[in-house]
Design a protein around this motif. Structure first.
Motif, mmCIF file in Angstrom:
data_model
loop_
_atom_site.group_PDB
_atom_site.id
_atom_site.type_symbol
_atom_site.label_atom_id
_atom_site.label_comp_id
_atom_site.label_asym_id
_atom_site.label_seq_id
_atom_site.Cartn_x
_atom_site.Cartn_y
_atom_site.Cartn_z
ATOM 1 N N PHE A 191 47.764 -9.522 102.795
ATOM 2 C CA PHE A 191 47.270 -9.059 101.503
ATOM 3 C C PHE A 191 47.079 -7.547 101.416
ATOM 4 O O PHE A 191 47.052 -7.000 100.319
ATOM 5 C CB PHE A 191 45.936 -9.750 101.169
ATOM 6 C CG PHE A 191 46.054 -11.232 100.977
ATOM 7 C CD1 PHE A 191 46.251 -11.775 99.712
ATOM 8 C CD2 PHE A 191 45.986 -12.095 102.069
ATOM 9 C CE1 PHE A 191 46.360 -13.148 99.537
ATOM 10 C CE2 PHE A 191 46.095 -13.468 101.904
ATOM 11 C CZ PHE A 191 46.289 -13.995 100.638
ATOM 12 N N GLY A 192 46.924 -6.872 102.556
ATOM 13 C CA GLY A 192 46.763 -5.428 102.520
ATOM 14 C C GLY A 192 45.637 -4.952 103.420
ATOM 15 O O GLY A 192 44.871 -5.750 103.967
ATOM 16 N N PRO A 193 45.511 -3.631 103.594
ATOM 17 C CA PRO A 193 44.516 -3.076 104.512
ATOM 18 C C PRO A 193 43.088 -3.361 104.075
ATOM 19 O O PRO A 193 42.797 -3.514 102.887
ATOM 20 C CB PRO A 193 44.815 -1.571 104.490
ATOM 21 C CG PRO A 193 45.537 -1.340 103.205
ATOM 22 C CD PRO A 193 46.311 -2.580 102.939
ATOM 23 N N GLU A 194 42.191 -3.406 105.052
ATOM 24 C CA GLU A 194 40.789 -3.756 104.808
ATOM 25 C C GLU A 194 40.137 -2.873 103.757
ATOM 26 O O GLU A 194 39.367 -3.343 102.921
ATOM 27 C CB GLU A 194 40.014 -3.667 106.128
ATOM 28 C CG GLU A 194 38.554 -4.014 106.014
ATOM 29 C CD GLU A 194 37.862 -4.079 107.353
ATOM 30 O OE1 GLU A 194 37.021 -3.198 107.636
ATOM 31 O OE2 GLU A 194 38.151 -5.018 108.131
ATOM 32 N N GLN A 195 40.437 -1.576 103.779
ATOM 33 C CA GLN A 195 39.770 -0.652 102.842
ATOM 34 C C GLN A 195 40.083 -0.954 101.382
ATOM 35 O O GLN A 195 39.360 -0.510 100.482
ATOM 36 C CB GLN A 195 40.119 0.802 103.161
ATOM 37 C CG GLN A 195 41.596 1.143 103.085
ATOM 38 C CD GLN A 195 42.280 1.071 104.428
ATOM 39 O OE1 GLN A 195 41.857 0.291 105.299
ATOM 40 N NE2 GLN A 195 43.309 1.887 104.616
#
Length: 390
Positions: free
Chosen positions: A170-174
């Motif tokens: 889904f994408g980076p944590e930030q």
């Protein structure tokens, strides 16, 4: 139909049980070498109780619950400044409020797996996943040694607020993590003398910008729960040393616990996870990986059970891969309103739980002391129940 669940916390274990009871083959993979012993206490009521009763989990949870009578705030001199009667709170919540330690909730969920027919659910600890991949409608995982683990029809991410599965698909944590400006630590130590002083009570420090909560457990153990404001740009250093420095002088009981702190206790950011969508093709997120509400909401365990039950209900009748996307959309439809309510509650609780200045501290004392007045106790507790138990 086969599912792989990454993470053997509350959400992952309960989801495994529900899918297994529906006829799915389920493999649960957990990074930790064994069940984690540390964790903080949670109040379990409202939607969590409803969901656990519907799926037959409530009896397992009630067996490991603690009977808390009151929460007391204590200043650095040891004087009780305010308290809250748990019995009134429980009555207004329908008489069913369980005080549960996170490791005990996981133990209850593992015990409940015994209801699943033999061979339907497999639980593996100490598995380090090296790579995850979507291959058409299938998912494939490789372990840290490069060997393929499994192929499945559905991959469920239940690996917590710092979910590696979420990052992979889904994408980076930030992009999704919303810090609330605090950190929280928790650990459990053996201290029989202090344990005897704390029977059936939460004792919390009445302090600014930091709160230490302690409570007695079974077998002479004492658990601590420490929340504090922390500059996100500051270097953290050793956890135990930092906690001793920040909480020095809170009160004698806390000082004693910090003397016994392990070198590297649980210590993490207090944050929420906010995402526009929790599923993608054959991958879905549940629990803190999808929508952490933050420990300040007091509903993390409840939302984990709700999410696992909702996912199990949605997938229970699925008999082909083509039906999975619609089932995942139904799971989100059911859970979104519950998560929105719990996350809003967590954001509102931030300042009252951890006052920024003495005026906020005095205001909290006033509110809690007013609960001793006839009728006001039910009014205050009732507002808490209405805000959280939707």
């Amino acid at each position: 139909m086969k599912a792989i669940i990454v993470g053997a916390g509350i959400a992952g274990l309960v989801a495994a049980r529900q899918l297994g009871l529906s006829g799915w083959q389920v493999l649960v993979l957990e990074r930790s070498a064994s069940p984690r012993p540390d964790g903080y206490m949670m109040d379990f009521f409202g939607p969590g109780v409803e969901a656990s009763e519907q799926i037959g989990l409530y009896p397992y949870l009630s067996q490991v619950a603690y009977q808390v009578e009151a929460a007391e705030y204590v200043d650095p001199s040891g004087r009780v400044t305010a308290s809250l009667d748990y019995r009134t709170f429980a009555d207004l919540a329908g008489g069913k409020v369980l005080s549960l330690l996170r490791p005990d909730m996981e133990h209850a969920a593992r015990k409940a797996l015994q209801e699943v027919p033999e061979g339907q659910v497999e639980l593996r600890y100490g598995v380090h996943i090296q790579r995850m991949q979507l291959d058409g409608a299938k998912v494939r995982l490789w372990a840290g040694d490069g060997q393929e683990v499994e192929t499945a029809d559905l991959l469920i991410g239940a690996d917590g607020i710092h979910s590696a599965l979420r990052t992979a698909f889904f994408g980076p944590e930030q992009d999704f993590l919303r810090p609330l400006g605090m950190r929280a630590a928790a650990f459990i130590v053996q201290e029989p003398e202090l344990n005897q002083q704390l029977k059936n009570r939460f004792v919390l420090s009445d302090t600014v910008d930091r709160t230490a909560g302690i409570y007695g457990l079974r077998d002479g153990q004492v658990a601590s729960f420490l929340v504090y404001r922390q500059d996100p740009t500051a270097k953290l250093g050793e956890s135990a040393d930092r906690l001793r420095r920040i909480f020095a002088g809170t009160n004698q009981r806390v000082d004693r616990l910090l003397e016994l702190s392990p070198a590297n206790p649980y210590d993490d950011v207090v944050a929420q996870v906010v995402m526009p969508c929790w599923h993608h093709r054959s991958v879905v997120l549940i629990g803190d990986a999808a929508a952490a509400v933050s420990l300040l909401a007091g509903q993390g365990g409840a939302m984990a059970v709700c999410a696992a039950a909702a996912l199990g209900n949605a997938l229970g009748e699925v008999s082909s891969k083509e039906q999975i996307p619609a089932a995942l959309a139904e799971y989100e439809r059911v859970m979104r309103p519950k998560i929105s309510t719990a996350q809003a509650s967590g954001r509102r609780a931030a300042n009252s739980f951890l006052p920024r200045h003495r005026l906020g501290l005095l205001w909290r004392r006033l509110i809690l002391r007013s609960t001793k007045l006839p009728g006001v106790d039910r009014l205050v507790a009732g507002q808490i129940v209405k805000r959280l138990a939707k």
